[in-house]
Design a protein around this motif. Structure first.
Motif: not given
Lengths: 362, 188
Positions: A303-306, A274-277
Protein backbone atom coordinates in the motif's frame (compact mmCIF):
# COMPACT_ATOMS: atom_id res chain seq x y z
CA UNK A 1 -108.02 7.79 -25.31
CA UNK A 2 -107.95 8.04 -29.04
CA UNK A 3 -106.41 11.51 -28.81
CA UNK A 4 -103.83 10.25 -26.34
CA UNK A 5 -102.71 7.53 -28.74
CA UNK A 6 -102.51 10.00 -31.59
CA UNK A 7 -100.57 12.46 -29.46
CA UNK A 8 -98.14 9.69 -28.52
CA UNK A 9 -97.69 8.84 -32.18
CA UNK A 10 -97.07 12.47 -33.05
CA UNK A 11 -94.54 12.88 -30.24
CA UNK A 12 -92.70 9.79 -31.40
CA UNK A 13 -92.68 10.96 -35.01
CA UNK A 14 -91.55 14.37 -33.84
CA UNK A 15 -88.64 12.95 -31.84
CA UNK A 16 -87.66 10.67 -34.71
CA UNK A 17 -87.81 13.62 -37.06
CA UNK A 18 -90.58 12.08 -39.17
CA UNK A 19 -92.93 15.07 -39.16
CA UNK A 20 -93.18 17.34 -42.17
CA UNK A 21 -91.98 20.92 -41.84
CA UNK A 22 -95.43 22.44 -41.29
CA UNK A 23 -96.45 19.70 -38.85
CA UNK A 24 -93.24 20.26 -36.91
CA UNK A 25 -93.76 24.02 -36.61
CA UNK A 26 -97.38 23.49 -35.51
CA UNK A 27 -96.31 20.87 -32.95
CA UNK A 28 -93.58 23.08 -31.52
CA UNK A 29 -96.15 25.81 -31.15
CA UNK A 30 -98.32 23.35 -29.23
CA UNK A 31 -95.37 22.43 -27.00
CA UNK A 32 -94.82 26.05 -26.12
CA UNK A 33 -98.42 26.70 -25.25
CA UNK A 34 -99.22 23.40 -23.52
CA UNK A 35 -96.81 22.45 -20.70
CA UNK A 36 -98.45 19.02 -20.36
CA UNK A 37 -97.56 18.17 -23.94
CA UNK A 38 -94.07 19.55 -23.45
CA UNK A 39 -93.53 17.39 -20.40
CA UNK A 40 -94.67 14.34 -22.31
CA UNK A 41 -92.19 15.13 -25.07
CA UNK A 42 -89.29 15.42 -22.66
CA UNK A 43 -90.24 12.28 -20.77
CA UNK A 44 -90.62 10.33 -23.97
CA UNK A 45 -87.26 11.59 -25.17
CA UNK A 46 -85.53 10.34 -22.05
CA UNK A 47 -87.37 7.09 -22.35
CA UNK A 48 -86.43 6.62 -25.97
CA UNK A 49 -82.80 7.35 -25.25
CA UNK A 50 -82.74 4.84 -22.41
CA UNK A 51 -84.43 2.37 -24.67
CA UNK A 52 -81.84 3.07 -27.32
CA UNK A 53 -78.98 2.54 -24.92
CA UNK A 54 -80.63 -0.56 -23.64
CA UNK A 55 -81.03 -1.84 -27.17
CA UNK A 56 -77.39 -1.10 -27.98
CA UNK A 57 -76.08 -2.86 -24.93
CA UNK A 58 -78.36 -5.84 -25.45
CA UNK A 59 -77.11 -6.01 -29.00
CA UNK A 60 -73.50 -5.75 -27.87
CA UNK A 61 -74.03 -8.42 -25.26
CA UNK A 62 -75.55 -10.73 -27.80
CA UNK A 63 -72.58 -10.21 -30.08
CA UNK A 64 -70.15 -10.76 -27.23
CA UNK A 65 -71.94 -13.92 -26.22
CA UNK A 66 -71.52 -15.18 -29.74
CA UNK A 67 -67.83 -14.30 -29.62
CA UNK A 68 -67.56 -15.89 -26.20
CA UNK A 69 -68.99 -19.11 -27.51
CA UNK A 70 -66.09 -19.26 -29.97
CA UNK A 71 -63.52 -19.25 -27.18
CA UNK A 72 -62.42 -22.51 -25.68
CA UNK A 73 -62.87 -21.25 -22.14
CA UNK A 74 -62.20 -24.58 -20.44
CA UNK A 75 -58.76 -25.02 -21.94
CA UNK A 76 -57.88 -21.44 -21.26
CA UNK A 77 -59.06 -21.75 -17.69
CA UNK A 78 -56.94 -24.82 -17.24
CA UNK A 79 -53.78 -23.09 -18.42
CA UNK A 80 -54.40 -19.79 -16.68
CA UNK A 81 -55.81 -20.89 -13.36
CA UNK A 82 -53.60 -20.41 -10.33
CA UNK A 83 -50.90 -23.00 -10.16
CA UNK A 84 -51.67 -25.62 -7.53
CA UNK A 85 -48.12 -25.50 -6.25
CA UNK A 86 -47.77 -23.37 -3.16
CA UNK A 87 -44.36 -22.10 -4.11
CA UNK A 88 -45.31 -21.17 -7.63
CA UNK A 89 -48.24 -19.22 -6.19
CA UNK A 90 -46.04 -17.41 -3.74
CA UNK A 91 -43.68 -16.61 -6.57
CA UNK A 92 -46.44 -15.31 -8.82
CA UNK A 93 -48.03 -13.20 -6.14
CA UNK A 94 -44.85 -11.79 -4.68
CA UNK A 95 -42.63 -11.58 -7.71
CA UNK A 96 -41.77 -7.95 -7.06
CA UNK A 97 -41.24 -8.39 -3.34
CA UNK A 98 -39.07 -11.45 -3.84
CA UNK A 99 -37.08 -9.60 -6.46
CA UNK A 100 -36.52 -6.67 -4.13
CA UNK A 101 -35.59 -8.96 -1.26
CA UNK A 102 -33.17 -10.91 -3.41
CA UNK A 103 -31.44 -7.82 -4.73
CA UNK A 104 -31.29 -6.42 -1.21
CA UNK A 105 -29.62 -9.56 0.06
CA UNK A 106 -27.22 -9.50 -2.85
CA UNK A 107 -26.39 -5.88 -2.20
CA UNK A 108 -25.87 -6.57 1.50
CA UNK A 109 -23.52 -9.43 0.75
CA UNK A 110 -21.53 -7.30 -1.65
CA UNK A 111 -21.43 -4.39 0.81
CA UNK A 112 -20.44 -6.52 3.79
CA UNK A 113 -17.83 -8.25 1.70
CA UNK A 114 -16.34 -4.98 0.52
CA UNK A 115 -16.40 -3.53 4.06
CA UNK A 116 -14.53 -6.57 5.28
CA UNK A 117 -12.11 -6.10 2.47
CA UNK A 118 -11.63 -2.52 3.53
CA UNK A 119 -11.35 -3.00 7.27
CA UNK A 120 -8.93 -5.83 6.97
CA UNK A 121 -5.81 -4.16 5.70
CA UNK A 122 -4.29 -6.60 3.36
CA UNK A 123 -0.71 -5.53 3.39
CA UNK A 124 1.60 -6.60 6.12
CA UNK A 125 3.69 -4.17 8.02
CA UNK A 126 7.16 -3.61 6.87
CA UNK A 127 9.48 -2.20 9.43
CA UNK A 128 11.42 0.58 7.84
CA UNK A 129 14.79 0.01 9.26
CA UNK A 130 17.38 -0.06 6.59
CA UNK A 131 19.68 -2.80 5.62
CA UNK A 132 22.60 -0.88 4.39
CA UNK A 133 24.22 -2.14 1.28
CA UNK A 134 27.91 -2.67 1.18
CA UNK A 135 28.54 -0.22 -1.60
CA UNK A 136 26.59 2.59 -0.02
CA UNK A 137 28.32 2.00 3.21
CA UNK A 138 31.77 1.99 1.82
CA UNK A 139 30.97 5.31 0.22
CA UNK A 140 29.45 6.78 3.32
CA UNK A 141 32.24 5.61 5.53
CA UNK A 142 34.69 7.25 3.16
CA UNK A 143 32.87 10.50 3.41
CA UNK A 144 32.77 10.10 7.11
CA UNK A 145 36.46 9.59 7.28
CA UNK A 146 37.09 12.74 5.33
CA UNK A 147 34.60 14.80 7.26
CA UNK A 148 35.19 13.39 10.65
CA UNK A 149 37.60 15.00 13.03
CA UNK A 150 37.70 11.91 15.16
CA UNK A 151 38.71 8.72 13.57
CA UNK A 152 35.74 6.40 13.93
CA UNK A 153 36.45 3.63 16.36
CA UNK A 154 34.82 1.15 14.12
CA UNK A 155 35.65 1.21 10.46
CA UNK A 156 33.44 -1.78 9.69
CA UNK A 157 30.43 -0.72 7.67
CA UNK A 158 27.16 -0.77 9.59
CA UNK A 159 24.68 -3.52 8.78
CA UNK A 160 21.50 -1.73 9.60
CA UNK A 161 20.40 1.83 9.82
CA UNK A 162 17.57 3.88 11.21
CA UNK A 163 16.79 7.30 12.53
CA UNK A 164 16.66 8.63 16.06
CA UNK A 165 16.14 11.97 17.71
CA UNK A 166 17.32 13.64 20.85
CA UNK A 167 15.19 13.37 23.94
CA UNK A 168 17.50 15.40 26.10
CA UNK A 169 20.36 17.74 25.47
CA UNK A 170 22.78 15.44 27.26
CA UNK A 171 22.62 12.60 24.76
CA UNK A 172 19.52 10.49 25.26
CA UNK A 173 17.99 9.51 21.96
CA UNK A 174 14.77 7.80 20.99
CA UNK A 175 14.44 5.33 18.17
CA UNK A 176 12.52 2.19 17.31
CA UNK A 177 13.29 -1.00 19.11
CA UNK A 178 13.38 -2.92 15.86
CA UNK A 179 16.21 -0.69 14.68
CA UNK A 180 18.55 -1.60 17.49
CA UNK A 181 17.19 -4.99 18.43
CA UNK A 182 19.88 -7.61 18.65
CA UNK A 183 22.63 -5.08 17.99
CA UNK A 184 26.24 -5.86 18.88
CA UNK A 185 27.07 -2.20 18.89
CA UNK A 186 25.26 0.99 18.01
CA UNK A 187 26.67 4.17 16.58
CA UNK A 188 24.81 7.37 15.93
CA UNK A 189 25.80 9.94 13.38
CA UNK A 190 24.71 13.55 13.40
CA UNK A 191 24.08 15.65 10.34
CA UNK A 192 27.64 16.92 10.30
CA UNK A 193 28.83 13.38 9.85
CA UNK A 194 30.18 12.90 13.36
CA UNK A 195 29.76 9.38 14.70
CA UNK A 196 29.37 8.61 18.34
CA UNK A 197 29.14 5.34 20.14
CA UNK A 198 25.85 4.79 21.89
CA UNK A 199 24.31 2.09 24.03
CA UNK A 200 20.77 0.94 24.44
CA UNK A 201 19.61 1.92 27.91
CA UNK A 202 15.95 1.07 27.73
CA UNK A 203 13.63 -0.84 25.44
CA UNK A 204 9.89 -1.01 25.28
CA UNK A 205 8.78 -3.87 23.12
CA UNK A 206 5.10 -3.02 23.52
CA UNK A 207 5.39 0.24 21.63
CA UNK A 208 8.50 -0.70 19.70
CA UNK A 209 10.56 2.08 21.29
CA UNK A 210 14.17 2.14 22.44
CA UNK A 211 16.14 4.79 24.32
CA UNK A 212 19.80 5.19 23.51
CA UNK A 213 22.49 7.07 25.37
CA UNK A 214 25.50 8.50 23.62
CA UNK A 215 28.48 7.27 25.62
CA UNK A 216 31.18 8.61 23.41
CA UNK A 217 33.59 10.87 25.30
CA UNK A 218 33.91 13.13 22.25
CA UNK A 219 30.20 13.97 22.43
CA UNK A 220 29.55 17.47 23.68
CA UNK A 221 26.05 18.18 25.00
CA UNK A 222 23.58 19.76 22.63
CA UNK A 223 21.99 23.08 23.22
CA UNK A 224 18.36 23.14 24.44
CA UNK A 225 15.89 21.07 22.43
CA UNK A 226 13.88 23.23 20.03
CA UNK A 227 10.85 20.97 19.94
CA UNK A 228 8.51 19.56 22.49
CA UNK A 229 6.27 16.56 22.78
CA UNK A 230 2.68 17.23 21.91
CA UNK A 231 0.39 14.54 23.22
CA UNK A 232 -3.02 15.36 21.97
CA UNK A 233 -5.02 17.45 19.62
CA UNK A 234 -3.86 15.73 16.47
CA UNK A 235 -6.63 15.12 14.05
CA UNK A 236 -7.11 13.57 10.70
CA UNK A 237 -5.86 15.73 7.90
CA UNK A 238 -3.31 17.62 9.99
CA UNK A 239 -0.19 18.35 8.03
CA UNK A 240 2.80 16.49 9.44
CA UNK A 241 6.36 15.98 8.36
CA UNK A 242 9.25 13.75 9.20
CA UNK A 243 12.92 13.87 9.00
CA UNK A 244 15.07 10.79 8.64
CA UNK A 245 17.94 8.90 7.13
CA UNK A 246 16.71 6.60 4.40
CA UNK A 247 20.01 7.43 2.78
CA UNK A 248 23.21 8.81 4.21
CA UNK A 249 21.81 12.29 4.34
CA UNK A 250 18.70 13.67 5.98
CA UNK A 251 15.57 13.43 3.93
CA UNK A 252 12.47 15.49 4.57
CA UNK A 253 9.05 14.01 3.97
CA UNK A 254 5.71 15.72 4.34
CA UNK A 255 2.20 14.37 4.46
CA UNK A 256 -0.90 14.34 6.59
CA UNK A 257 -2.52 12.23 9.27
CA UNK A 258 -4.74 9.87 7.30
CA UNK A 259 -6.13 7.86 10.18
CA UNK A 260 -6.08 8.07 13.95
CA UNK A 261 -5.41 4.36 14.19
CA UNK A 262 -2.56 2.32 12.85
CA UNK A 263 -2.24 -1.07 11.29
CA UNK A 264 -5.43 -3.09 11.76
CA UNK A 265 -6.90 -0.41 13.99
CA UNK A 266 -3.95 -0.25 16.38
CA UNK A 267 -4.85 2.69 18.64
CA UNK A 268 -1.30 3.29 19.75
CA UNK A 269 -0.43 4.48 16.27
CA UNK A 270 -1.38 7.01 13.67
CA UNK A 271 -1.55 6.27 10.03
CA UNK A 272 0.12 9.02 8.09
CA UNK A 273 0.39 9.54 4.40
CA UNK A 274 4.08 10.17 4.03
CA UNK A 275 6.29 8.27 1.68
CA UNK A 276 8.96 6.63 3.80
CA UNK A 277 11.73 4.24 3.00
CA UNK A 278 13.87 1.84 4.94
CA UNK A 279 15.94 4.01 7.24
CA UNK A 280 13.09 6.27 8.29
CA UNK A 281 12.31 4.02 11.26
CA UNK A 282 12.63 5.86 14.52
CA UNK A 283 12.35 9.24 12.86
CA UNK A 284 10.36 11.95 14.61
CA UNK A 285 6.97 12.96 13.28
CA UNK A 286 6.32 16.67 13.61
CA UNK A 287 3.17 18.68 13.22
CA UNK A 288 3.30 21.93 11.29
CA UNK A 289 4.39 23.87 14.40
CA UNK A 290 7.33 21.58 15.02
CA UNK A 291 5.87 19.63 17.90
CA UNK A 292 6.75 15.96 18.03
CA UNK A 293 3.59 13.94 17.71
CA UNK A 294 4.98 10.50 17.01
CA UNK A 295 7.72 8.18 15.92
CA UNK A 296 7.76 6.67 12.45
CA UNK A 297 7.82 2.93 12.95
CA UNK A 298 6.48 1.02 10.00
CA UNK A 299 4.78 1.17 6.68
CA UNK A 300 2.35 -1.10 5.04
CA UNK A 301 3.62 -3.31 2.29
CA UNK A 302 1.69 -3.24 -0.99
CA UNK A 303 0.00 0.00 0.00
CA UNK A 304 1.48 3.30 -0.99
CA UNK A 305 1.65 6.11 1.52
CA UNK A 306 0.37 4.15 4.50
CA UNK A 307 2.95 4.78 7.15
CA UNK A 308 2.47 4.14 10.83
CA UNK A 309 3.79 6.22 13.66
CA UNK A 310 3.70 5.48 17.38
CA UNK A 311 1.74 8.23 19.12
CA UNK A 312 3.64 10.69 21.26
CA UNK A 313 1.50 9.73 24.24
CA UNK A 314 3.26 6.37 24.29
CA UNK A 315 6.64 8.02 23.97
CA UNK A 316 5.84 9.84 27.17
CA UNK A 317 4.60 6.63 28.74
CA UNK A 318 7.76 4.88 27.77
CA UNK A 319 9.77 7.69 29.24
CA UNK A 320 7.75 7.71 32.43
CA UNK A 321 8.16 3.99 32.90
CA UNK A 322 11.88 4.41 32.96
CA UNK A 323 13.14 4.79 36.53
CA UNK A 324 14.77 8.13 36.98
CA UNK A 325 18.02 6.72 38.21
CA UNK A 326 18.49 4.54 35.15
CA UNK A 327 18.57 7.62 33.01
CA UNK A 328 20.70 9.36 35.51
CA UNK A 329 18.69 12.48 35.11
CA UNK A 330 15.01 12.99 34.63
CA UNK A 331 14.10 13.14 31.01
CA UNK A 332 12.06 16.21 30.51
CA UNK A 333 11.02 17.88 27.34
CA UNK A 334 11.23 21.53 26.91
CA UNK A 335 7.93 23.13 27.75
CA UNK A 336 8.58 25.77 25.23
CA UNK A 337 8.57 25.13 21.53
CA UNK A 338 10.95 27.51 19.89
CA UNK A 339 9.96 26.30 16.45
CA UNK A 340 6.46 27.67 16.62
CA UNK A 341 5.80 30.28 14.00
CA UNK A 342 8.97 29.60 12.08
CA UNK A 343 8.87 28.78 8.40
CA UNK A 344 9.34 25.16 7.47
CA UNK A 345 12.98 25.47 6.34
CA UNK A 346 13.93 27.42 9.46
CA UNK A 347 12.33 24.68 11.54
CA UNK A 348 14.27 22.05 9.65
CA UNK A 349 17.51 23.95 10.08
CA UNK A 350 17.03 23.89 13.81
CA UNK A 351 15.77 20.34 14.00
CA UNK A 352 18.47 18.72 11.92
CA UNK A 353 21.03 18.96 14.70
CA UNK A 354 18.84 16.80 16.90
CA UNK A 355 18.07 14.03 14.47
CA UNK A 356 20.60 11.25 14.22
CA UNK A 357 21.30 8.39 11.96
CA UNK A 358 21.43 5.16 13.90
CA UNK A 359 23.96 2.67 12.65
CA UNK A 360 23.69 -0.81 13.98
CA UNK A 361 26.19 -3.62 13.83
CA UNK A 362 24.92 -7.07 14.27
CA UNK B 1 -45.40 -14.74 -15.99
CA UNK B 2 -47.94 -13.34 -18.37
CA UNK B 3 -49.14 -15.95 -20.77
CA UNK B 4 -48.72 -14.99 -24.34
CA UNK B 5 -51.95 -14.08 -26.01
CA UNK B 6 -52.30 -16.59 -28.76
CA UNK B 7 -54.93 -15.05 -31.01
CA UNK B 8 -54.10 -12.16 -33.27
CA UNK B 9 -55.27 -8.93 -31.71
CA UNK B 10 -56.18 -6.04 -34.01
CA UNK B 11 -54.22 -2.84 -33.48
CA UNK B 12 -55.66 -0.24 -31.16
CA UNK B 13 -56.56 2.07 -34.04
CA UNK B 14 -58.33 -0.72 -35.88
CA UNK B 15 -60.38 -1.44 -32.79
CA UNK B 16 -61.46 2.17 -32.33
CA UNK B 17 -62.39 2.56 -35.99
CA UNK B 18 -64.13 -0.82 -36.00
CA UNK B 19 -66.24 0.07 -32.97
CA UNK B 20 -67.20 3.42 -34.48
CA UNK B 21 -68.28 1.59 -37.63
CA UNK B 22 -70.16 -1.10 -35.68
CA UNK B 23 -67.94 -3.79 -37.15
CA UNK B 24 -68.83 -7.13 -35.66
CA UNK B 25 -65.60 -8.63 -36.98
CA UNK B 26 -63.55 -6.13 -34.98
CA UNK B 27 -65.61 -6.87 -31.90
CA UNK B 28 -64.96 -10.58 -32.28
CA UNK B 29 -61.24 -10.07 -32.66
CA UNK B 30 -61.12 -7.64 -29.77
CA UNK B 31 -63.18 -9.94 -27.59
CA UNK B 32 -61.18 -13.08 -28.23
CA UNK B 33 -57.92 -11.14 -28.14
CA UNK B 34 -58.09 -9.82 -24.63
CA UNK B 35 -60.32 -12.35 -22.91
CA UNK B 36 -57.44 -14.60 -21.75
CA UNK B 37 -55.81 -11.63 -20.06
CA UNK B 38 -58.91 -10.86 -18.00
CA UNK B 39 -59.61 -14.55 -17.40
CA UNK B 40 -56.14 -14.96 -15.99
CA UNK B 41 -56.60 -11.99 -13.70
CA UNK B 42 -59.98 -13.15 -12.39
CA UNK B 43 -58.90 -16.77 -11.95
CA UNK B 44 -55.92 -15.67 -9.94
CA UNK B 45 -57.96 -13.32 -7.81
CA UNK B 46 -60.63 -15.47 -6.30
CA UNK B 47 -62.96 -15.70 -9.28
CA UNK B 48 -64.09 -18.28 -11.82
CA UNK B 49 -64.57 -18.25 -15.58
CA UNK B 50 -68.20 -17.04 -15.31
CA UNK B 51 -67.07 -14.09 -13.25
CA UNK B 52 -64.48 -13.46 -15.91
CA UNK B 53 -67.11 -13.43 -18.63
CA UNK B 54 -69.36 -10.98 -16.78
CA UNK B 55 -66.55 -8.67 -15.83
CA UNK B 56 -64.99 -8.77 -19.25
CA UNK B 57 -68.25 -8.03 -21.03
CA UNK B 58 -68.90 -5.14 -18.71
CA UNK B 59 -65.41 -3.88 -19.40
CA UNK B 60 -65.97 -4.05 -23.14
CA UNK B 61 -69.25 -2.15 -22.72
CA UNK B 62 -67.36 0.59 -20.87
CA UNK B 63 -64.90 0.74 -23.74
CA UNK B 64 -67.72 0.84 -26.30
CA UNK B 65 -69.57 3.61 -24.56
CA UNK B 66 -66.39 5.59 -24.25
CA UNK B 67 -65.49 5.22 -27.90
CA UNK B 68 -69.06 5.85 -29.04
CA UNK B 69 -69.21 8.84 -26.72
CA UNK B 70 -66.53 10.34 -28.93
CA UNK B 71 -64.20 11.33 -26.12
CA UNK B 72 -61.83 8.42 -26.38
CA UNK B 73 -58.19 9.31 -26.63
CA UNK B 74 -55.58 6.64 -26.97
CA UNK B 75 -53.49 7.89 -24.09
CA UNK B 76 -52.35 4.39 -23.30
CA UNK B 77 -52.47 0.96 -24.81
CA UNK B 78 -55.97 -0.41 -25.27
CA UNK B 79 -54.81 -3.52 -23.47
CA UNK B 80 -53.90 -1.48 -20.40
CA UNK B 81 -57.25 0.30 -20.53
CA UNK B 82 -59.27 -2.90 -20.74
CA UNK B 83 -57.21 -4.55 -18.05
CA UNK B 84 -57.55 -1.59 -15.70
CA UNK B 85 -61.30 -1.31 -16.22
CA UNK B 86 -61.90 -5.01 -15.69
CA UNK B 87 -59.63 -5.03 -12.68
CA UNK B 88 -61.56 -2.14 -11.13
CA UNK B 89 -64.92 -3.79 -11.84
CA UNK B 90 -63.79 -7.06 -10.36
CA UNK B 91 -62.31 -5.53 -7.22
CA UNK B 92 -65.55 -3.64 -6.68
CA UNK B 93 -67.55 -6.81 -7.09
CA UNK B 94 -65.31 -8.62 -4.66
CA UNK B 95 -65.73 -5.95 -2.03
CA UNK B 96 -69.50 -5.85 -2.59
CA UNK B 97 -69.70 -9.58 -2.06
CA UNK B 98 -67.17 -9.20 0.77
CA UNK B 99 -65.02 -11.87 -0.76
CA UNK B 100 -61.50 -11.45 0.32
CA UNK B 101 -58.45 -10.77 -1.77
CA UNK B 102 -55.44 -10.26 0.38
CA UNK B 103 -52.99 -9.78 -2.39
CA UNK B 104 -54.09 -8.70 -5.80
CA UNK B 105 -52.13 -10.58 -8.41
CA UNK B 106 -51.49 -8.29 -11.31
CA UNK B 107 -50.33 -9.29 -14.73
CA UNK B 108 -50.38 -6.01 -16.62
CA UNK B 109 -49.81 -2.31 -16.14
CA UNK B 110 -52.62 -0.35 -14.57
CA UNK B 111 -53.97 3.09 -15.35
CA UNK B 112 -56.54 5.30 -13.63
CA UNK B 113 -60.05 4.61 -14.94
CA UNK B 114 -62.21 5.78 -12.03
CA UNK B 115 -63.91 8.63 -13.92
CA UNK B 116 -64.92 6.36 -16.78
CA UNK B 117 -66.33 3.84 -14.37
CA UNK B 118 -68.43 6.43 -12.57
CA UNK B 119 -69.99 7.42 -15.87
CA UNK B 120 -70.47 3.79 -16.67
CA UNK B 121 -72.26 3.15 -13.40
CA UNK B 122 -74.83 5.84 -14.18
CA UNK B 123 -75.50 4.28 -17.54
CA UNK B 124 -75.60 0.88 -15.98
CA UNK B 125 -78.28 2.00 -13.57
CA UNK B 126 -80.40 3.19 -16.49
CA UNK B 127 -79.87 -0.14 -18.16
CA UNK B 128 -80.89 -2.03 -15.04
CA UNK B 129 -83.97 0.16 -14.64
CA UNK B 130 -85.03 -0.56 -18.18
CA UNK B 131 -84.29 -4.23 -17.76
CA UNK B 132 -86.34 -4.40 -14.56
CA UNK B 133 -89.19 -2.46 -16.11
CA UNK B 134 -89.31 -4.80 -19.09
CA UNK B 135 -89.20 -7.83 -16.80
CA UNK B 136 -92.14 -6.53 -14.81
CA UNK B 137 -94.06 -5.59 -17.93
CA UNK B 138 -94.92 -9.21 -18.78
CA UNK B 139 -96.05 -10.71 -22.07
CA UNK B 140 -97.17 -9.91 -24.69
CA UNK B 141 -96.31 -6.26 -23.90
CA UNK B 142 -92.61 -6.98 -23.51
CA UNK B 143 -92.34 -8.61 -26.91
CA UNK B 144 -94.41 -5.92 -28.60
CA UNK B 145 -92.25 -3.16 -27.14
CA UNK B 146 -89.02 -5.00 -27.93
CA UNK B 147 -90.15 -5.73 -31.47
CA UNK B 148 -91.10 -2.13 -32.06
CA UNK B 149 -88.33 -0.26 -30.29
CA UNK B 150 -85.43 -2.68 -30.39
CA UNK B 151 -85.95 -4.92 -33.36
CA UNK B 152 -87.41 -2.07 -35.40
CA UNK B 153 -90.56 -3.86 -36.59
CA UNK B 154 -93.33 -1.70 -38.04
CA UNK B 155 -96.82 -1.61 -36.57
CA UNK B 156 -97.97 -3.55 -39.61
CA UNK B 157 -95.50 -6.36 -38.83
CA UNK B 158 -96.53 -6.44 -35.21
CA UNK B 159 -100.18 -6.50 -36.18
CA UNK B 160 -99.59 -9.56 -38.31
CA UNK B 161 -97.25 -11.26 -35.83
CA UNK B 162 -99.67 -10.99 -32.95
CA UNK B 163 -102.80 -11.50 -35.04
CA UNK B 164 -104.54 -8.20 -34.37
CA UNK B 165 -107.47 -7.51 -36.64
CA UNK B 166 -106.17 -4.08 -37.63
CA UNK B 167 -103.24 -1.80 -36.93
CA UNK B 168 -105.37 0.47 -34.80
CA UNK B 169 -105.93 -2.34 -32.35
CA UNK B 170 -102.21 -3.04 -32.40
CA UNK B 171 -101.47 0.64 -31.88
CA UNK B 172 -103.84 0.78 -28.93
CA UNK B 173 -102.26 -2.32 -27.44
CA UNK B 174 -98.78 -0.89 -27.96
CA UNK B 175 -99.86 2.42 -26.43
CA UNK B 176 -101.16 0.68 -23.33
CA UNK B 177 -98.01 -1.38 -23.00
CA UNK B 178 -95.86 1.70 -23.46
CA UNK B 179 -97.76 3.62 -20.80
CA UNK B 180 -97.24 0.79 -18.33
CA UNK B 181 -93.60 0.46 -19.22
CA UNK B 182 -92.99 4.19 -18.85
CA UNK B 183 -94.72 4.11 -15.51
CA UNK B 184 -92.51 1.25 -14.37
CA UNK B 185 -89.39 2.85 -15.78
CA UNK B 186 -89.85 6.32 -14.32
CA UNK B 187 -91.18 5.05 -11.04
CA UNK B 188 -88.26 2.83 -10.08
Amino acid sequence: MRNEIELEGIIEDYLNGKLSETERVAFEQLRKTDPVVDHKVVAHKVFLESMGDYANIMDLKAKMDRAHAEIDVDTLTETLRPHPSYFVNIWRKNKAAIGVAASFILLTIVTVYSIQQNTKQIGSVELVSRELTKIKNSQSSLIRIINSKNTPKDVKPANFGGTGFALTANGYLLTNLHVVDGADSVYVQDNKGESYKAKVVRTDSQYDLAILKIIDPSFSPLSNLPYRLKQNGIGMGDVVYTFGFPKDDTVFGQGYVSSKTGYNGDTTQYQVAIPVNPGNSGGPLFDHQGNIIGVISAKEKQVDGATFAVKSKYIQEALNSIPNDSLGKKVAFNKRNSLQGLSRNKQLEKIQDYVFMIKVYK
Amino acid sequence: MSNKLSSSVPTDREVVLGILNDSEDTLNKLYTGYFPMVLQFILNNNGDEDDAKDVYQEGIIVLYNKIKGGNFELSSKLKTYIYSVCRRIWLKKLSQESRKTNNISDFEDIMAVEVDLEQHEEKDQQFDKMNDALLHLGEPCKTIIQDFYINGLSMQDICEKFGYTNTDNAKTQKYKCLQRLKKLFFQV
